[in-house]
Design a protein around this motif. Structure first.
Motif, PDB file in Angstrom:
ATOM      1  N   THR A  77       0.878  -1.351   0.206  1.00 40.72           N
ATOM      2  CA  THR A  77       0.064   0.092  -0.011  1.00 40.72           C
ATOM      3  C   THR A  77       0.858   1.318  -0.066  1.00 40.72           C
ATOM      4  OG1 THR A  77      -0.101  -0.193   2.567  1.00 40.72           O
ATOM      5  CG2 THR A  77      -1.915  -1.085   1.263  1.00 40.72           C
ATOM      6  N   HIS A  78       2.292   1.262   0.308  1.00 37.26           N
ATOM      7  CA  HIS A  78       3.221   2.311   0.242  1.00 37.26           C
ATOM      8  C   HIS A  78       3.981   1.850  -0.705  1.00 37.26           C
ATOM      9  CE1 HIS A  78       0.966   3.868   3.767  1.00 37.26           C
ATOM     10  NE2 HIS A  78       0.918   2.688   4.197  1.00 37.26           N
ATOM     11  N   PRO A  79       4.040   1.931  -2.048  1.00 36.13           N
ATOM     12  CA  PRO A  79       4.925   1.659  -3.186  1.00 36.13           C
ATOM     13  C   PRO A  79       5.896   2.827  -3.237  1.00 36.13           C
ATOM     14  CG  PRO A  79       3.100   2.361  -4.082  1.00 36.13           C
ATOM     15  CD  PRO A  79       2.623   2.078  -2.526  1.00 36.13           C
ATOM     16  N   ILE A  80       7.130   2.566  -3.452  1.00 32.14           N
ATOM     17  CA  ILE A  80       8.211   3.682  -3.704  1.00 32.14           C
ATOM     18  C   ILE A  80       8.017   4.356  -4.725  1.00 32.14           C
ATOM     19  CG2 ILE A  80      10.591   4.025  -3.805  1.00 32.14           C
ATOM     20  CD1 ILE A  80      11.223   1.535  -2.460  1.00 32.14           C
ATOM     21  N   GLU A  81       7.987   5.985  -4.670  1.00 33.37           N
ATOM     22  CA  GLU A  81       7.564   6.609  -5.835  1.00 33.37           C
ATOM     23  C   GLU A  81       8.959   6.869  -6.325  1.00 33.37           C
ATOM     24  OE1 GLU A  81       5.918  10.197  -4.569  1.00 33.37           O
ATOM     25  OE2 GLU A  81       4.305   9.258  -3.714  1.00 33.37           O
ATOM     26  N   ARG A  82       8.781   6.617  -7.631  1.00 39.04           N
ATOM     27  CA  ARG A  82      10.218   6.617  -8.474  1.00 39.04           C
ATOM     28  C   ARG A  82       9.746   7.691  -9.625  1.00 39.04           C
ATOM     29  NH1 ARG A  82      12.055   1.382 -11.533  1.00 39.04           N
ATOM     30  NH2 ARG A  82      12.809   0.816  -9.310  1.00 39.04           N
ATOM     31  N   LYS A  83      10.777   8.834  -9.607  1.00 36.70           N
ATOM     32  CA  LYS A  83      10.531   9.903 -10.660  1.00 36.70           C
ATOM     33  C   LYS A  83      10.835   9.135 -12.183  1.00 36.70           C
ATOM     34  CE  LYS A  83      11.866  13.209  -7.358  1.00 36.70           C
ATOM     35  NZ  LYS A  83      13.145  14.534  -7.049  1.00 36.70           N
ATOM     36  N   GLU A  84      10.199  10.024 -12.897  1.00 36.50           N
ATOM     37  CA  GLU A  84      10.478   9.642 -14.397  1.00 36.50           C
ATOM     38  C   GLU A  84      11.921   9.662 -14.582  1.00 36.50           C
ATOM     39  OE1 GLU A  84       8.747  10.509 -18.748  1.00 36.50           O
ATOM     40  OE2 GLU A  84       7.903  11.502 -17.082  1.00 36.50           O
ATOM     41  N   GLY A  85      12.569   8.754 -15.270  1.00 37.30           N
ATOM     42  CA  GLY A  85      13.830   8.733 -15.853  1.00 37.30           C
ATOM     43  C   GLY A  85      14.889   8.466 -14.639  1.00 37.30           C
ATOM     44  N   GLN A  86      14.442   8.163 -13.606  1.00 38.09           N
ATOM     45  CA  GLN A  86      15.368   7.908 -12.307  1.00 38.09           C
ATOM     46  C   GLN A  86      16.247   6.648 -12.467  1.00 38.09           C
ATOM     47  OE1 GLN A  86      13.453   7.772  -8.557  1.00 38.09           O
ATOM     48  NE2 GLN A  86      14.820   9.318  -7.812  1.00 38.09           N
ATOM     49  N   LEU A  87      15.382   5.581 -13.177  1.00 37.33           N
ATOM     50  CA  LEU A  87      16.277   4.367 -13.237  1.00 37.33           C
ATOM     51  C   LEU A  87      17.271   4.301 -14.326  1.00 37.33           C
ATOM     52  CD1 LEU A  87      16.483   1.333 -12.660  1.00 37.33           C
ATOM     53  CD2 LEU A  87      14.451   0.939 -14.217  1.00 37.33           C
ATOM     54  N   ALA A  88      16.753   5.409 -15.574  1.00 33.27           N
ATOM     55  CA  ALA A  88      17.888   5.406 -16.732  1.00 33.27           C
ATOM     56  C   ALA A  88      18.957   6.067 -16.157  1.00 33.27           C
ATOM     57  CB  ALA A  88      16.828   6.065 -17.722  1.00 33.27           C
ATOM     58  N   VAL A  89      18.947   7.274 -15.235  1.00 31.23           N
ATOM     59  CA  VAL A  89      19.958   7.756 -14.706  1.00 31.23           C
ATOM     60  C   VAL A  89      20.762   7.073 -13.854  1.00 31.23           C
ATOM     61  CG1 VAL A  89      20.776   9.764 -13.129  1.00 31.23           C
ATOM     62  CG2 VAL A  89      18.853  10.213 -14.887  1.00 31.23           C
ATOM     63  N   ALA A  90      20.038   6.026 -13.181  1.00 29.91           N
ATOM     64  CA  ALA A  90      21.026   5.190 -12.104  1.00 29.91           C
ATOM     65  C   ALA A  90      21.721   4.189 -12.971  1.00 29.91           C
ATOM     66  CB  ALA A  90      20.026   4.412 -11.370  1.00 29.91           C
ATOM     67  N   LEU A  91      21.207   3.665 -14.110  1.00 30.74           N
ATOM     68  CA  LEU A  91      21.785   2.662 -14.939  1.00 30.74           C
ATOM     69  C   LEU A  91      23.124   3.167 -15.689  1.00 30.74           C
ATOM     70  CD1 LEU A  91      18.718   0.955 -16.551  1.00 30.74           C
ATOM     71  CD2 LEU A  91      20.426  -0.037 -14.880  1.00 30.74           C
ATOM     72  N   GLN A  92      23.210   4.583 -15.744  1.00 35.53           N
ATOM     73  CA  GLN A  92      24.175   5.319 -16.483  1.00 35.53           C
ATOM     74  C   GLN A  92      25.487   5.798 -15.361  1.00 35.53           C
ATOM     75  OE1 GLN A  92      22.565   8.667 -18.479  1.00 35.53           O
ATOM     76  NE2 GLN A  92      21.433   7.413 -19.850  1.00 35.53           N
ATOM     77  N   SER A  93      25.073   5.356 -14.079  1.00 31.05           N
ATOM     78  CA  SER A  93      26.061   5.934 -13.046  1.00 31.05           C
ATOM     79  C   SER A  93      27.048   4.741 -13.191  1.00 31.05           C
ATOM     80  CB  SER A  93      25.378   5.752 -11.703  1.00 31.05           C
ATOM     81  OG  SER A  93      26.261   5.986 -10.643  1.00 31.05           O
ATOM     82  N   PRO A  94      28.483   5.010 -13.159  1.00 30.51           N
ATOM     83  CA  PRO A  94      29.557   4.060 -13.085  1.00 30.51           C
ATOM     84  C   PRO A  94      29.756   3.245 -11.777  1.00 30.51           C
ATOM     85  CG  PRO A  94      30.222   6.094 -14.117  1.00 30.51           C
ATOM     86  CD  PRO A  94      28.631   6.530 -13.534  1.00 30.51           C
ATOM     87  N   ALA A  95      29.239   4.386 -10.593  1.00 30.37           N
ATOM     88  CA  ALA A  95      29.589   3.661  -9.226  1.00 30.37           C
ATOM     89  C   ALA A  95      28.466   2.541  -9.127  1.00 30.37           C
ATOM     90  CB  ALA A  95      29.242   5.094  -8.183  1.00 30.37           C
ATOM     91  N   HIS A  96      27.175   2.800  -9.492  1.00 26.21           N
ATOM     92  CA  HIS A  96      26.195   1.667  -9.502  1.00 26.21           C
ATOM     93  C   HIS A  96      26.762   0.164 -10.309  1.00 26.21           C
ATOM     94  CE1 HIS A  96      23.873   4.290  -7.331  1.00 26.21           C
ATOM     95  NE2 HIS A  96      23.090   4.707  -8.022  1.00 26.21           N
ATOM     96  N   TRP A  97      27.169   0.588 -11.542  1.00 27.26           N
ATOM     97  CA  TRP A  97      27.766  -0.615 -11.967  1.00 27.26           C
ATOM     98  C   TRP A  97      28.841  -1.340 -11.412  1.00 27.26           C
ATOM     99  CZ3 TRP A  97      25.137  -3.103 -15.377  1.00 27.26           C
ATOM    100  CH2 TRP A  97      24.034  -2.552 -16.272  1.00 27.26           C
ATOM    101  N   ARG A  98      29.683  -0.435 -10.845  1.00 30.12           N
ATOM    102  CA  ARG A  98      30.807  -1.027 -10.174  1.00 30.12           C
ATOM    103  C   ARG A  98      30.062  -1.864  -8.967  1.00 30.12           C
ATOM    104  NH1 ARG A  98      35.731   2.081  -6.803  1.00 30.12           N
ATOM    105  NH2 ARG A  98      36.554   0.206  -6.065  1.00 30.12           N
ATOM    106  N   THR A  99      29.365  -1.201  -8.210  1.00 31.46           N
ATOM    107  CA  THR A  99      28.757  -1.809  -7.099  1.00 31.46           C
ATOM    108  C   THR A  99      28.001  -3.108  -7.645  1.00 31.46           C
ATOM    109  OG1 THR A  99      28.578   0.149  -5.816  1.00 31.46           O
ATOM    110  CG2 THR A  99      27.077  -1.807  -5.104  1.00 31.46           C
ATOM    111  N   LEU A 100      27.388  -3.089  -8.544  1.00 32.54           N
ATOM    112  CA  LEU A 100      26.623  -4.150  -9.315  1.00 32.54           C
ATOM    113  C   LEU A 100      27.599  -5.275  -9.667  1.00 32.54           C
ATOM    114  CD1 LEU A 100      23.916  -5.285 -10.404  1.00 32.54           C
ATOM    115  CD2 LEU A 100      24.500  -4.473 -12.504  1.00 32.54           C
ATOM    116  N   ILE A 101      28.923  -4.988 -10.189  1.00 29.64           N
ATOM    117  CA  ILE A 101      29.776  -6.262 -10.744  1.00 29.64           C
ATOM    118  C   ILE A 101      30.191  -6.757  -9.156  1.00 29.64           C
ATOM    119  CG2 ILE A 101      32.244  -6.324 -11.290  1.00 29.64           C
ATOM    120  CD1 ILE A 101      31.984  -4.216 -13.056  1.00 29.64           C
ATOM    121  N   GLY A 102      30.283  -6.166  -7.975  1.00 30.93           N
ATOM    122  CA  GLY A 102      30.790  -6.566  -6.863  1.00 30.93           C
ATOM    123  C   GLY A 102      29.587  -7.467  -6.271  1.00 30.93           C
TER     124      GLY A 102
END
Length: 302
Positions: free
Chosen positions: A74-99
């Protein structure tokens, strides 16, 4: 920056404990089926196998029914438009994902390439004269030890040192223990008690450290608005690792034997520990998402 777990993080991970009882159940049921009255000269093991296989459908059915009746968040996380696309372009996130994805992949290669085939390893350690009952009993004992390790990891070491350290140290120790098992097996193949002790210590280490941490790290290492996506990618890598371990173990074992399998697993865990140390960033999440005192413990209200 010090990695500290909130109350919510370890209690979320407590639900993971129930993997242990699920793992031991087939061995306990198998031991129970061995005590059934004999038909003719011997117990029909094909009937036992089919019974175990059929009972294995019950947990899946329970989960299916439970999830179908579960209410939506009943309390979904609000995600701003384009937020995921920006996150996917973040090198820091990709490095953490590799880890997170890499360590979970390598851990599952080692874990499922060992735990699933523990009866095969036990038969190799104790010889062909080992009865089916003895194999099931020792495999159940390994599961009990793993449950103890999981509980200690969740309740003691995770709050004490954090998920990254638990992951890195656990994989490094597992690498050493895999190597120790391979050396002992190669030099003293008939020392079954010593080999079984090494195997017990190895299973305990896998459960107390990376089995807990690999599940939790993707939860705490990414921002809340993209956490589910990156946790899903990490979990997908884990399933690929589980499939790899399950497929490679019988091939390597048939060609080169158990010592070669264990030596390979030592290398796999060493790579996982290195990835965890270098690629997983340390996160300070103290004070985030504090839960109330009625948070479920091991999945139950207390």
């Amino acid at each position: 920056m010090l990695f500290r777990c909130t109350r919510r993080s370890p209690k979320r991970a407590l639900l993971f404990f129930w993997q242990g009882p699920g793992g031991i159940s087939p061995y306990l049921l198998g031991l129970l089926l061995m005590d059934l009255p004999k038909f003719g000269d011997a117990i029909d093991t094909s009937v036992q196998f089919r019974t175990l296989l059929g009972v294995g459908a019950i947990p899946a059915l329970v989960v299916l029914l439970a999830t179908s009746q579960e209410e939506d968040d009943t309390h979904p996380i609000e995600r701003k438009e384009g937020q995921l696309a920006v996150a996917l372009q973040s090198p820091a996130h990709w490095r953490t994902l590799i880890g997170t994805a890499g360590t979970w992949f390598f851990f599952d290669v080692a874990y499922y390439g060992t735990v699933i085939f523990s009866p095969t390893i036990l038969s190799s350690v104790f010889g062909a004269q080992e009865s089916l009952r003895d194999v099931a009993t020792r495999a159940a004992a390994l599961c009990c030890l793993g449950m103890l390790g999981t509980a200690l990891g969740l309740l003691v070491f995770l709050p004490m040192i954090g998920a990254k350290a638990l992951n890195t140290v656990g994989l490094a120790l597992a690498s050493l223990l895999f190597g120790l098992f391979a050396v002992v097996y190669h030099l003293h193949p008939h020392q079954s008690s010593l080999l079984f002790s090494c195997l017990c210590l190895l299973i305990f280490t896998l459960q107390i450290g990376p089995n807990v941490a690999t599940f939790l790290l993707p939860v705490v290492a990414f921002p809340e608005e993209v956490r589910s996506t990156f946790h899903g990618l990490s979990a997908a890598a884990a399933k690929l690792g589980a499939m790899t371990g399950a497929l490679l173990f019988p091939i390597v074992n048939e060609r080169y034997g158990v010592p070669a399998v264990m030596a390979a697993q030592a290398g796999v865990c060493a790579v996982g520990a290195l990835l965890s140390h270098c690629a997983v960033r340390e996160v300070d999440i103290a004070g985030e998402n504090e839960d109330s005192d009625d948070e479920p413990l091991f999945g139950f209200k207390h």
